[in-house]
Design an enzyme around this catalytic site. Structure first.
Site, PDB file in Angstrom:
ATOM      1  N   CYS A   2     -25.956 168.516  84.155  1.00 34.05           N
ATOM      2  CA  CYS A   2     -24.675 168.772  84.987  1.00 34.05           C
ATOM      3  C   CYS A   2     -24.953 167.704  86.172  1.00 34.05           C
ATOM      4  O   CYS A   2     -26.551 167.788  86.323  1.00 34.05           O
ATOM      5  CB  CYS A   2     -24.598 170.155  85.570  1.00 34.05           C
ATOM      6  SG  CYS A   2     -24.616 171.313  84.133  1.00 34.05           S
ATOM      7  N   ARG A  27     -26.124 162.617  83.066  1.00 34.23           N
ATOM      8  CA  ARG A  27     -26.801 164.582  83.378  1.00 34.23           C
ATOM      9  C   ARG A  27     -26.089 165.419  82.803  1.00 34.23           C
ATOM     10  O   ARG A  27     -26.741 166.529  82.297  1.00 34.23           O
ATOM     11  CB  ARG A  27     -26.587 164.498  84.574  1.00 34.23           C
ATOM     12  CG  ARG A  27     -26.944 164.154  85.638  1.00 34.23           C
ATOM     13  CD  ARG A  27     -26.940 164.048  87.037  1.00 34.23           C
ATOM     14  NE  ARG A  27     -27.859 165.663  87.543  1.00 34.23           N
ATOM     15  CZ  ARG A  27     -29.592 165.105  87.271  1.00 34.23           C
ATOM     16  NH1 ARG A  27     -29.466 164.887  88.539  1.00 34.23           N
ATOM     17  NH2 ARG A  27     -30.061 166.502  87.539  1.00 34.23           N
ATOM     18  N   TRP A  75     -23.231 170.058  81.187  1.00 34.37           N
ATOM     19  CA  TRP A  75     -24.046 170.130  80.008  1.00 34.37           C
ATOM     20  C   TRP A  75     -23.903 172.044  79.999  1.00 34.37           C
ATOM     21  O   TRP A  75     -24.629 172.403  80.348  1.00 34.37           O
ATOM     22  CB  TRP A  75     -25.349 169.231  79.788  1.00 34.37           C
ATOM     23  CG  TRP A  75     -25.676 169.405  78.876  1.00 34.37           C
ATOM     24  CD1 TRP A  75     -26.063 168.592  77.715  1.00 34.37           C
ATOM     25  CD2 TRP A  75     -27.631 170.008  78.554  1.00 34.37           C
ATOM     26  NE1 TRP A  75     -26.801 168.917  76.816  1.00 34.37           N
ATOM     27  CE2 TRP A  75     -27.645 170.252  77.634  1.00 34.37           C
ATOM     28  CE3 TRP A  75     -27.975 171.593  79.001  1.00 34.37           C
ATOM     29  CZ2 TRP A  75     -28.440 170.501  76.585  1.00 34.37           C
ATOM     30  CZ3 TRP A  75     -29.029 172.252  78.744  1.00 34.37           C
ATOM     31  CH2 TRP A  75     -29.284 172.261  76.935  1.00 34.37           C
ATOM     32  N   ASN A 101     -25.570 173.236  89.061  1.00 29.82           N
ATOM     33  CA  ASN A 101     -26.183 172.967  87.931  1.00 29.82           C
ATOM     34  C   ASN A 101     -27.315 173.702  87.989  1.00 29.82           C
ATOM     35  O   ASN A 101     -27.593 174.298  89.042  1.00 29.82           O
ATOM     36  CB  ASN A 101     -26.382 171.415  88.461  1.00 29.82           C
ATOM     37  CG  ASN A 101     -27.755 171.010  87.958  1.00 29.82           C
ATOM     38  OD1 ASN A 101     -28.138 171.317  86.867  1.00 29.82           O
ATOM     39  ND2 ASN A 101     -28.545 169.728  88.313  1.00 29.82           N
ATOM     40  N   GLY A 102     -28.082 174.961  86.784  1.00 30.38           N
ATOM     41  CA  GLY A 102     -29.031 175.036  87.216  1.00 30.38           C
ATOM     42  C   GLY A 102     -28.433 176.561  86.264  1.00 30.38           C
ATOM     43  O   GLY A 102     -27.432 176.656  86.014  1.00 30.38           O
ATOM     44  N   GLU A 487     -42.967 158.880  68.932  1.00 35.77           N
ATOM     45  CA  GLU A 487     -41.557 157.971  69.816  1.00 35.77           C
ATOM     46  C   GLU A 487     -40.742 157.106  69.091  1.00 35.77           C
ATOM     47  O   GLU A 487     -39.358 156.899  69.465  1.00 35.77           O
ATOM     48  CB  GLU A 487     -42.616 157.060  70.737  1.00 35.77           C
ATOM     49  CG  GLU A 487     -41.585 156.430  72.492  1.00 35.77           C
ATOM     50  CD  GLU A 487     -40.658 157.158  72.702  1.00 35.77           C
ATOM     51  OE1 GLU A 487     -41.144 158.620  72.838  1.00 35.77           O
ATOM     52  OE2 GLU A 487     -39.448 156.558  73.369  1.00 35.77           O
ATOM     53  N   LYS A 491     -36.862 157.966  68.994  1.00 30.39           N
ATOM     54  CA  LYS A 491     -35.341 157.330  69.733  1.00 30.39           C
ATOM     55  C   LYS A 491     -34.323 156.894  68.238  1.00 30.39           C
ATOM     56  O   LYS A 491     -33.221 157.100  68.674  1.00 30.39           O
ATOM     57  CB  LYS A 491     -36.316 155.631  70.140  1.00 30.39           C
ATOM     58  CG  LYS A 491     -36.503 155.426  71.151  1.00 30.39           C
ATOM     59  CD  LYS A 491     -35.971 155.664  72.245  1.00 30.39           C
ATOM     60  CE  LYS A 491     -36.079 156.967  72.500  1.00 30.39           C
ATOM     61  NZ  LYS A 491     -37.247 157.234  73.621  1.00 30.39           N
ATOM     62  N   GLU A 494     -32.361 160.707  68.206  1.00 26.64           N
ATOM     63  CA  GLU A 494     -31.687 160.878  69.286  1.00 26.64           C
ATOM     64  C   GLU A 494     -30.583 160.421  68.951  1.00 26.64           C
ATOM     65  O   GLU A 494     -29.444 160.856  69.786  1.00 26.64           O
ATOM     66  CB  GLU A 494     -32.414 161.329  70.569  1.00 26.64           C
ATOM     67  CG  GLU A 494     -33.082 160.337  71.249  1.00 26.64           C
ATOM     68  CD  GLU A 494     -33.168 159.767  72.875  1.00 26.64           C
ATOM     69  OE1 GLU A 494     -33.083 160.939  73.569  1.00 26.64           O
ATOM     70  OE2 GLU A 494     -34.277 159.763  72.525  1.00 26.64           O
ATOM     71  N   HIS A 510     -51.711 164.427  52.762  1.00 29.07           N
ATOM     72  CA  HIS A 510     -51.407 166.245  53.265  1.00 29.07           C
ATOM     73  C   HIS A 510     -50.000 166.524  52.665  1.00 29.07           C
ATOM     74  O   HIS A 510     -49.982 167.983  53.432  1.00 29.07           O
ATOM     75  CB  HIS A 510     -52.300 166.437  54.678  1.00 29.07           C
ATOM     76  CG  HIS A 510     -53.822 165.761  54.352  1.00 29.07           C
ATOM     77  ND1 HIS A 510     -55.120 165.994  53.432  1.00 29.07           N
ATOM     78  CD2 HIS A 510     -54.177 164.013  55.077  1.00 29.07           C
ATOM     79  CE1 HIS A 510     -55.898 165.533  53.929  1.00 29.07           C
ATOM     80  NE2 HIS A 510     -55.645 164.179  54.880  1.00 29.07           N
ATOM     81  N   LYS A 609     -29.925 164.083  80.305  1.00 29.40           N
ATOM     82  CA  LYS A 609     -30.939 162.936  80.701  1.00 29.40           C
ATOM     83  C   LYS A 609     -31.734 163.470  81.610  1.00 29.40           C
ATOM     84  O   LYS A 609     -33.413 164.019  81.013  1.00 29.40           O
ATOM     85  CB  LYS A 609     -29.817 162.235  81.882  1.00 29.40           C
ATOM     86  CG  LYS A 609     -31.537 160.436  82.259  1.00 29.40           C
ATOM     87  CD  LYS A 609     -31.609 159.577  80.913  1.00 29.40           C
ATOM     88  CE  LYS A 609     -33.150 159.041  81.362  1.00 29.40           C
ATOM     89  NZ  LYS A 609     -33.315 158.713  80.384  1.00 29.40           N
TER      90      LYS A 609
END
Ligand code: F6R
Length: 614
Positions: A2, A27, A75, A101-102, A487, A491, A494, A510, A609
Site C-alpha cells: 500500500c 507498493r 495491496w 498502510n499496515g 534467485e 525471478k 515472480e 535425491h 515491493k
C-alpha cells in the site's frame, strides 16, 4: 504494501495525489482511491478496483477540486480487492476519510464493540474499523481530530501509517505511524505526505521522517506539530534528501525492471565508491571500521532477510565463512522472529533489506537487539525503519528500485557483503594477501564484465521465445552458484508465473531428478570457477533423462556448451564473484520470458515491493 499520499497547500490536490500514486504504485496496485475537500468544505471520495490509471478514468467527470486531499494505492490484506474495500474509508457520519498502510490486529474486537454502539460497516477492512473508532472517540469524548486520533491509536494493536481528513475542515490533515513508513515533504506554504519520498521529490527536497508512534498535525500555512501517542511533544527534524527525478523515470526503457538490470554496472560501481580504494589495494567500510571489535569478537554471524535479500545473504555466508572463518547462519526473518532462537550477546546480526521496511526483518532485528546482539544493516533506502533500528551498517546506494522484482539491489547486496567479508578477513588475518588483492581487483572489473553480458540481451530475448510456454523450470548450481540458482528461479516465477525451483545441483539425485523429462528446461550454472567437473556430471545425469539444458558458462567453454541445448557465456572471474555475473543473464531470461507472455513485469500479480505486513 500500500502506498499513501497526502497534500495540503495552494495547488489543486488531485493532480499531485494521482502523480504520487503512480510513483507509489510499486507498493500495491489492486485498487486505488482519493479523498478531497473542495472549497465548500464537501468531502468527495472516489475509489475503484484496479490500477491508478483506472482511478483516473473513473474520476474524469467528477468534481476533483480542492487544495487538500489524501490518496491510496492498495495491496489487499483484509478483504478482496474491490471498489468497497479500496481506500479511503469513511466514518458512518461521512465526516472523516482515512487512508492506511499496515494491519490493525485487534480490529475484530473493535468492530464488534462499534457494532454494539450502532456503527455499520460497508467493507471487510481493518481500516474502516479504525476510522469509525476515531469517529466514535471524537464524538463521544468531544475531542479535536488530533486528540481523537491519539486516543484511538493508544488502543490499537498493529502497524499503521495513516492520514485522516475531515469534512468542513479544509485546513488540516492528521497523520500518524507505527511500524509502517511515513514521510512529510515540507514545501513553501504546502505539505506533502507519502509512504516514501518518491512522490515528494519533484516538489521539495526537505522532508521529515515521522517517528514511531508519532502523530503529526499538518495545518495549512502553519508549522508542523508532532506529539507521540502518549502525548509527548517532539520537534520535527527537517532533513534534505538526495533523490533525482530521473531516477524515478523509465528513461526510455519499456520497463523499470529492464532499466534496473541495465543500470547494474553503474550501481555496482556506486556500491563500491569510496569503499574500494582507487589503487585497488584495500577495502574500507566505515560501518565495520567503527565497530571492528564487535566483528572480531563475534561468536557467529546471523544473517536475517527475506526473499531475494535472503539469497544475497546465502552468498554472504559462503564468503564470510570462507574468508573470515566465522560461522554464519542465514535465517528467514519470518521464521527467526517466532521460533525462540538462541541469541548470544556476542552474536553479530546482519540484516539485509532493499526497502528497509520489511516487517518480518524489522521484527527479527528488534528481537535480536533485545537479546543484546549487535546489529549491522545492509539496506538501500536511506532513512528507512531497518537502518534506523540498527547499531551500524552500510547502504547499497543503488538509487530507487521500482520494478517489483529485485535486480540491482541484489547485486549490490552481494557486493557489500563481499566488502564486509574482506574487511573482517583482512583484520582477522584469515585471508592470504594474494587472494585479498585478487578479489579487490576483480571487483573493480565486475562493472565492465557486466556490460559485456548485457550486450547479449538480444540473444537472450531470442532464447526466451523457446520457453514462453514452459510450465516448469529447474535451476541448478553448486557452491556460490547454488544461491544464484535459487534467485534465478525466484525471478522467473515472480514475473512470468512459471513454476520454477532452484536446487543445489548434487541434490537432484535425491528426488527432483524424477521431474526430468524432455519437457523440463533445466538452467545450470556451470562456470569454470565453482565445482565445474562435478556440475558436468550433474548435466550428464540430466541429459541422460532427456532434460533440456540451458547453461551459463565461462566464456570460451567448450565442454558444457557441447552438452547443452542452449548456452549463455559470461566472462571469467574469481569464484566468489561469479554470482554477480551469473545472475545477470538469469534476470534477463526471466524478464524476456515474462514479456513474451505479456505479463506485467514491473507489477506482477499478487506482489508488492515493500512487504510492510507479516
Ligand atoms: C523478489 C523480491 C523480494 C524481496 C523481499 C525482501 O524479487 O524483491 O523477495 O527481496 O520481499 O524485501 P527487502 O529486501 O526490501 O527486505
Amino acid at each position: 504494501m500500500c502506498g499513501i499520499v497526502g497534500y495540503i497547500g495552494n495547488r489543486q490536490a488531485c493532480p499531485v495525489l494521482v502523480k504520487g500514486l503512480h510513483r507509489l504504485e510499486y507498493r500495491g496496485y489492486d485498487s486505488a482511491g482519493v479523498a478531497l475537500i473542495n472549497e465548500k468544505g464537501e468531502l468527495n471520495v472516489y475509489k475503484t478496483r484496479g490500477k491508478v490509471q483506472d482511478l483516473e478514468n473513473y474520476m474524469e467527470s467528477k468534481d476533483v477540486s480542492g487544495t487538500i486531499g489524501i490518496a491510496h494505492t492498495r495491496w489487499a490484506t483484509h478483504g478482496e480487492p474491490n471498489n468497497v474495500n479500496a481506500h479511503p474509508h469513511c466514518s458512518n457520519s461521512e465526516n472523516l476519510a482515512m487512508i492506511h498502510n499496515g494491519i490493525i490486529e485487534n480490529y475484530a474486537v473493535l468492530r464488534e464493540m462499534l457494532s454494539r454502539k450502532g456503527y455499520t460497516f460497508k467493507s471487510s477492512t481493518d481500516t474502516e474499523v479504525l476510522v469509525q473508532f476515531i469517529d466514535y472517540i471524537r464524538t463521544t469524548n468531544k475531542l479535536s481530530l488530533p486528540q481523537a486520533v491519539q486516543q484511538a491509536l493508544s488502543q490499537v494493536v498493529g502497524a499503521y501509517a495513516i492520514a485522516v481528513i475531515e469534512k468542513n475542515n479544509p485546513n488540516q490533515i492528521v497523520a500518524a505511524r507505527k511500524g509502517s513508513p511515513l514521510v512529510i515533504g515540507v514545501g513553501e506554504d504546502e505539505y506533502f505526505l507519502a509512504s516514501d519520498a518518491t512522490p515528494i521529490v519533484e516538489y521539495t527536497q526537505k522532508v521529515v521522517y515521522v517517528g514511531e508512534e508519532e502523530v503529526v498535525v499538518i495545518n495549512r500555512g502553519e508549522e508542523l506539530t508532532v506529539r507521540t501517542i502518549a502525548n509527548v511533544e517532539k520537534t520535527p527534524e527537517v532533513k534534505t534528501i538526495e533523490l533525482s527525478l530521473s531516477e524515478l523515470e523509465k528513461g526510455g526503457y519499456p520497463h523499470f525492471m529492464l532499466k534496473e538490470i541495465f543500470e547494474q554496472p553503474r550501481t555496482l560501481a556506486n556500491s563500491m565508491k569510496g569503499r574500494v580504494s582507487l589503487d585497488k589495494k584495500h577495502v574500507v567500510l566505515s560501518g565495520f571500521t567503527n565497530n571492528k571489535e564487535k566483528f572480531l569478537g563475534a561468536r557467529r554471524i546471523i544473517i536475517l532477510a527475506c526473499g531475494t535479500s535472503w539469497h544475497a545473504g546465502l552468498i554472504g555466508k559462503y564468503m564470510l565463512e570462507e574468508f573470515a572463518r566465522i560461522p554464519v547462519e542465514v535465517e528467514y526473518a519470518s521464521e527467526f522472529r517466532y521460533r525462540k532462537p538462541v541469541i548470544y550477546p556476542d552474536d553479530v546480526v546482519v540484516a539485509i533489506s532493499q526497502s528497509g521496511e520489511t516487517a518480518d526483518t524489522l521484527a527479527a532485528v528488534e528481537l535480536a537487539k533485545s537479546n543484546g546482539a549487535f546489529i549491522f544493516g545492509i539496506c538501500n533506502v536511506v532513512g528507512a525503519s531497518i537502518p534506523r533500528n540498527t547499531d551500524s551498517g552500510c547502504y547499497t546506494h543503488v538509487g530507487p528500485e521500482i520494478g517489483v522484482a529485485s535486480t540491482k539491489a541484489f547485486t549490490a547486496q552481494v557486493t557489500v557483503l563481499t566488502l564486509l567479508a574482506l574487511c573482517i578477513a583482512k583484520e582477522k588475518k584469515t585471508i592470504e594477501e594474494e587472494a585479498y588483492l585478487e578479489i579487490i581487483s576483480e571487483l573493480a572489473e565486475i562493472p565492465r564484465k557486466m556490460e559485456m553480458i548485457l550486450k547479449n540481451n538480444d540473444e537472450i530475448a531470442t532464447l526466451s521465445r523457446v520457453f514462453t510456454y514452459a510450465q516448469n523450470f529447474i535451476y541448478l548450481g553448486r557452491g556460490y552458484n547454488y544461491p544464484v540458482a535459487l534467485e534465478g528461479a525466484l525471478k522467473l516465477k515472480e514475473i512470468s508465473y512459471i513454476h520454477a525451483e532452484g536446487y543445489p545441483a548434487a541434490e537432484m539425485k535425491h528426488g527432483p531428478i524424477a521431474l526430468i523429462t524432455s519437457e523440463m528446461p533445466v538452467v545450470v550454472i556451470a562456470t569454470h570457477a565453482g565445482m565445474y567437473e562435478k556440475v558436468i556430471s550433474n548435466i550428464q545425469e540430466i541429459k541422460a533423462r532427456k532434460g533440456r539444458v540451458i547453461s551459463i558458462v565461462t566464456k570460451g567453454d567448450k565442454t558444457v556448451k557441447k552438452m547443452s541445448d542452449f548456452c549463455i557465456e559470461i566472462p571469467e572471474t574469481v569464484e566468489c564473484l561469479v554470482p554477480l555475473l551469473a545472475s545477470v543473464p538469469l534476470q534477463l531470461l526471466a524478464y524476456h520470458i515474462a514479456v513474451q507472455k505479456c505479463c506485467d513485469v514491473d507489477q506482477p500479480r499478487n506482489l508488492a515491493k515493500s512487504v510492510t505486513v507479516e
